[in-house]
Design an enzyme around this catalytic site. Structure first.
Site, PDB file in Angstrom:
ATOM      1  CG  ASP A 178      69.321 100.423  77.683  1.00 35.23           C
ATOM      2  OD1 ASP A 178      68.723 100.299  78.787  1.00 35.23           O
ATOM      3  OD2 ASP A 178      69.475 101.534  77.139  1.00 35.23           O
ATOM      4  CD  GLU A 233      68.101 104.871  82.064  1.00 34.22           C
ATOM      5  OE1 GLU A 233      67.911 105.849  82.793  1.00 34.22           O
ATOM      6  OE2 GLU A 233      69.249 104.522  81.681  1.00 34.22           O
ATOM      7  CG  ASP A 288      68.533 102.995  86.741  1.00 34.45           C
ATOM      8  OD1 ASP A 288      69.731 102.664  86.693  1.00 34.45           O
ATOM      9  OD2 ASP A 288      67.960 103.608  85.815  1.00 34.45           O
ATOM     10  CG  HIS A 301      87.761 137.738  57.476  1.00 37.32           C
ATOM     11  ND1 HIS A 301      88.514 138.729  58.044  1.00 37.32           N
ATOM     12  CD2 HIS A 301      88.622 136.743  57.155  1.00 37.32           C
ATOM     13  CE1 HIS A 301      89.790 138.352  58.052  1.00 37.32           C
ATOM     14  NE2 HIS A 301      89.877 137.152  57.521  1.00 37.32           N
TER      15      HIS A 301
END
Lengths: 482, 482
Positions: free
Chosen positions: B108, B175, B204, B237
Site C-alpha cells: 500500500d 502499513e 522499508d 468569553h
C-alpha cells in the site's frame, strides 16, 4: 431607594400591559424570521427582517425611513456578489424643541439549529406559560430590545401621547458578524442623518445576574496579539528530527509561559503601573452590587474562581486588566497522537484593557518584554510578535443626565435602584458612536445574565420584555425633563 | 574496504542488468495501481495490488501462496463493512537443508494527487532519463523493494540457479494506515506459516544521505503522553471571565514549559540516568559516517541545528532521548483572533526512547514530575497526565550473521563498506517480528535519504533500484554461506 420627582407615567405602564398580547405577537413575528448574518444562504432572511422592521415602523408613523445599503460583503465569502444587509434608519418626531435620542439595536442573530440541543424550534417563539419565559433565537439578543423601542411608540400612540423626545433609530443586520460597514456609516451620517443627536442609547447587553436591573457605564478594551515562531521549512517527523533541531513549539511554549501566572497576574512589567488607582469612593461601589462567588461558579460551571469574594471578582472583571492565552495556530490540535514537529507556530493571547492603559504604550511593553524573553532562549528560530487588533476600553460618568434618567426609570418600573456595573467584554459600537457623534452613550439592558444570548435555548423572561419596554419609554420621559 | 571471501556472483549481477527493462516494466505496473490504504474509495485498488503480486509470484514459481484475510476494518470508517486488505504470503523453495529467510514489505502507499504539486502524474511511473530517476507514488515506499525481491527470483530463474535460501514473503496492505491486523497475524503464524524462519529482512527504510549505502541496526522508541487540564464547564468569553477564573491554558502552558529547554535538554529528572553510557568504541563509530550539518540543514529546510558537528547530531538523533511538544487539543487553533478561554485543554508531547530506558519506569518519572509541577501551581483546575501509546526502541548487533552478509553484499555491489546506522524514528513491525519469531531482524534499505517517501515527487534512482536488487540477492547468497 433614592428620592426624585416621579413623573406621572402610570397610564403609559398600563398601556404597555394592555398591549402585551400584541407585543408578544410582534416578537413572535420577529423571531420567526431566521436572520442569521453569518449564514450566506440565509442572507435573504436578514433582508426580510429589515423589511419587517420598516413595515412596522411605517405603521407606527416613523418618517424619513431609509434602508442604507453597505455594498458587497468583502472576502472571505462563497458568493463574491453577496450584498451586506442594509442598515435601517428612521425618525419618530422632528420637533426642534425636543432632545434627539438615537437608539441602536441589531436585527440579525446568531446561528441556531434544533439539533444543537434546543428544546423547542429556535425560530418559532415558544412561550413557557408556567415560567412566563419566551424562548427563541434572538429573543433577547437583540430582537426583544429592538421591537421594544417600537412597542414604546405604540403605547404612546394608543394613549394619544406625544413622544417626549425625537427618536432616531439605527438598526443593523451584521452585528453578529463583525458589524461590517457600520463604523463607516456612522462616520458618514454623523453630520447628515445623525446631525443634532444629543444622546445614544444602546440596549444590547444584560443584567449582571438574574435579579437586579443594572445600568452599564464601562467596558474593558481588548488588545489581541500573536507570537510567531518559525523554524524548519516544513513540518518534520519527531523521530528523525527530535533532539537535533531547535523546535519552534519549545520556544513558543517557553515564551507564553512567562506572560501570566496561574493566579491571573500579568507578568509583563509596566502594565499595572498604567492602571488608574482604585479610589476609596470607587472601592465602596462594589459592596452594594448584587453578585456572589456562587453566581460566578454557576456561570463558569466550575469552582475555579481566582477570588473568594464578590468585590475582588467584580474588580478583576471590570477595572483590572487580564491576560488570556487562547491557543496556538500551526501546532497539532486534533485528537489522538501525531508525532509532528510543527514548522511554524503562532501563539495567540489578548489583554483586556482598562483606564488608564494607553493602547500604544501597552503594545510597546508587550513587544519589548516578549522579544527579550525570546532572546533569552538564544534560539536560531525566527521570531515575531504583533498586534492583531485592538479596541479601546470605554467608561462613562454614571451620574450624567442619561444615567440618572435611566436610574429613575428603572426605579419606577422595578422598584429598586439599579446596580451601576461595567462589563469585562467590549461592545465596539459604543466607542464608535461616542467618538463620531461626540455625545454620551448609555447602555440600558433589557435581559438577564442567564438569557444565553449565544447559546442554545436563548430566552427572555416576559417580565423583562414587558418591564423592559416600560423602562425604555420611562427613560425617554425622564431624559426629556433632565 | 574490509577483506572477505567474495562469492562468484557476477552472472547474477549481469542477469539483473539484462532484465532491467523488464524490472522497470514491473515497477511501472506496480505504481500504476493506486493502492492508497487510507482512502476507503481506493480499497479495491489495494486489493488489486495484492492480486497483482500474487499473479507475479505464481509466474515466478512461488508455492503455497495465501491471501490472509484480516476481517472488517475497525472504526472510524465510513463503510462499516469495509474489509481490510489481505496479507500476501508465499514461499519460494522448501529445502530443509537451506536457511529460511522471511522478507517483509508493504504494497500500500501514501495518498497522492497531481494538484499537491507533483510534476508528473503520481500513479504513472515517470522515468527521467537524463537524471536516471523513477518518479511515482510508492516507487521507493515500498513497491520498489517489494518487487525487488521478485526481481531477485526472476534473475535466478533466468540463470537456472537455485535460490540459496528458502524465501518466505509477507507483504501487507495497511502499513501506511497503522498496520491494522498485522501484529495478530504475525503472532498467529509464528508457529504456522512462519515456523522455522531463521531470519527476517525488512527493506522499508532509507539511506541516511544520498551517497553512501547503510545498514540499519537501531531504532528509537516512542512514548506519547497527554496532559489534560480542565476548568470551566464550557468554553468561556475572555472579556467576561478573564482575570476571575483559573484558566486551564495558563496552567497547561506553564507545565509544558518545564518539560524541555530550548537546547533540547529534557528537564524531567532521571531520564538521562537510564540512558546506556556511550562507550569509546561506540563513540568512534560516528566519525566514519557520511553526514554533515549541511545535510541536516538541507533536510530541515533551515539553519536550526542544535549541534555544530555531525557526531553530536547523529548521537542525538539515534542514541539519546528527545522530547517534542506536538500541540494542544481543545485550544483555539485557527487563523485570526478568537477571544476564548478554552474549558479543557490537552497538551501532547512524546519522548523518543533509547537503550536502556525502561518504558514503564519512564512513565512513572514523567507522571511524578508533571504532577508535582502542576501541584506547584496551586490551581483549582482538574489535572491528569497519561500515556497515549508506547513503542519500544530496537537495537541489533551490527556484527551478527545477517548484518555481516548484508555488508559483504553491499561492498560487492556498491564498492564501499556501508555505514552502520540507526534511525531516530520507529518501525514497530521490526519489534513484532523479533519478539514473535524470536529471530534477528535486518533493515536493508534500497532508496536514498532524499527519496521523499511521504512527499510529493516521490522517487527512486534507477541505480538504487537495480543495485538494490543486486544487493538483496547477493545478501541471500552471503547469508546462506554464513
Amino acid at each position: 431607594m433614592s428620592s426624585y420627582e416621579k413623573l406621572p407615567l402610570e397610564p403609559f405602564f398600563e398601556a404597555i400591559e394592555e398591549l402585551k398580547p400584541k407585543f408578544i405577537e410582534r416578537i413572535t413575528k420577529a423571531v420567526s424570521i431566521p436572520s442569521v448574518s453569518s449564514d450566506e444562504t440565509l442572507r435573504p432572511k436578514v433582508v426580510e427582517m429589515a423589511h419587517f422592521l420598516v413595515d412596522e415602523m411605517k405603521q407606527l408613523g416613523f418618517e424619513d425611513i431609509q434602508l442604507k445599503e453597505l455594498g458587497i460583503q468583502p472576502p472571505p465569502v462563497s458568493d463574491p456578489n453577496l450584498k451586506l444587509p442594509p442598515i435601517v434608519l428612521g425618525r419618530f418626531g422632528q420637533d426642534p424643541k425636543k432632545k434627539n435620542v438615537l437608539v441602536y439595536g441589531h436585527y440579525d442573530v446568531q446561528p441556531a439549529l434544533k439539533e444543537d440541543g434546543w428544546t423547542s424550534e429556535p425560530f418559532e417563539l415558544y412561550q413557557d406559560k408556567a415560567k412566563d419565559i419566551l424562548y427563541g433565537r434572538g429573543v433577547t439578543d437583540d430582537k426583544g430590545p429592538v421591537v421594544g423601542w417600537l412597542n414604546v411608540i405604540e403605547a404612546h400612540n394608543k394613549l394619544g401621547w406625544e413622544l417626549p423626545v425625537n427618536l432616531i433609530v439605527c438598526f443593523e443586520g451584521m452585528e453578529e458578524s463583525g458589524s461590517l460597514g457600520l463604523d463607516e456609516l456612522v462616520a458618514k451620517e454623523a453630520n447628515e442623518y445623525f446631525k443634532g443627536v444629543d444622546q445614544v442609547t444602546i440596549s444590547d447587553n444584560y443584567w449582571l445576574g438574574t435579579k437586579k436591573p443594572v445600568l452599564t457605564y464601562g467596558l474593558r478594551g481588548c488588545n489581541y496579539y500573536q507570537i510567531i515562531i518559525e523554524g524548519p521549512g516544513a513540518d518534520l517527523h519527531s523521530g528523525i528530527f527530535g533532539g537535533i533541531i531547535a523546535e519552534p513549539m519549545t520556544d513558543l511554549i517557553k515564551v507564553m509561559s512567562n506572560l501570566v501566572d496561574s493566579k491571573g497576574k500579568i507578568l509583563i512589567p509596566g502594565v499595572y503601573d498604567m492602571v488608574a488607582p482604585l479610589t476609596d469612593k470607587e472601592n465602596e461601589l462594589y459592596d452594594a452590587i448584587d453578585f456572589s462567588v456562587e453566581e460566578l461558579n454557576a456561570a463558569s460551571g466550575s469552582e475555579t474562581s481566582l477570588h473568594d469574594n464578590k468585590q475582588d471578582i467584580l474588580k478583576h472583571r471590570w477595572r483590572f486588566p487580564s491576560l488570556s492565552l487562547h491557543g496556538i495556530e500551526g501546532a497539532f490540535s486534533g485528537a489522538g497522537a501525531k508525532t509532528v514537529i510543527p514548522a511554524k507556530v503562532v501563539g495567540k493571547f489578548s489583554i483586556r484593557t482598562v483606564p488608564d492603559i494607553d493602547s500604544g504604550k501597552l503594545d510597546q511593553l508587550v513587544f519589548k518584554y516578549i522579544t527579550a524573553e525570546f532572546e533569552k532562549l538564544n534560539s536560531p528560530n525566527k521570531f515575531k510578535v504583533e498586534l492583531i487588533h485592538d479596541g479601546n476600553y470605554w467608561v462613562s460618568d454614571p451620574f450624567n443626565e442619561s444615567f440618572t434618567a435611566a436610574s429613575k426609570a428603572t426605579q419606577d418600573v422595578w422598584g429598586v435602584v439599579p446596580d451601576f456595573t461595567r462589563e469585562g467584554g467590549s461592545i465596539p459600537i459604543t466607542l464608535t458612536f461616542e467618538k463620531e457623534l461626540g455625545v454620551d452613550v448609555l447602555l440600558l439592558p433589557m435581559g438577564r445574565g442567564d438569557d444565553g444570548a449565544h447559546s442554545i435555548n436563548e430566552k427572555l423572561d416576559v417580565s423583562n420584555y414587558i418591564n423592559g419596554c416600560k423602562t425604555l419609554g420611562s427613560y425617554l420621559h425622564y431624559y426629556a425633563k433632565a
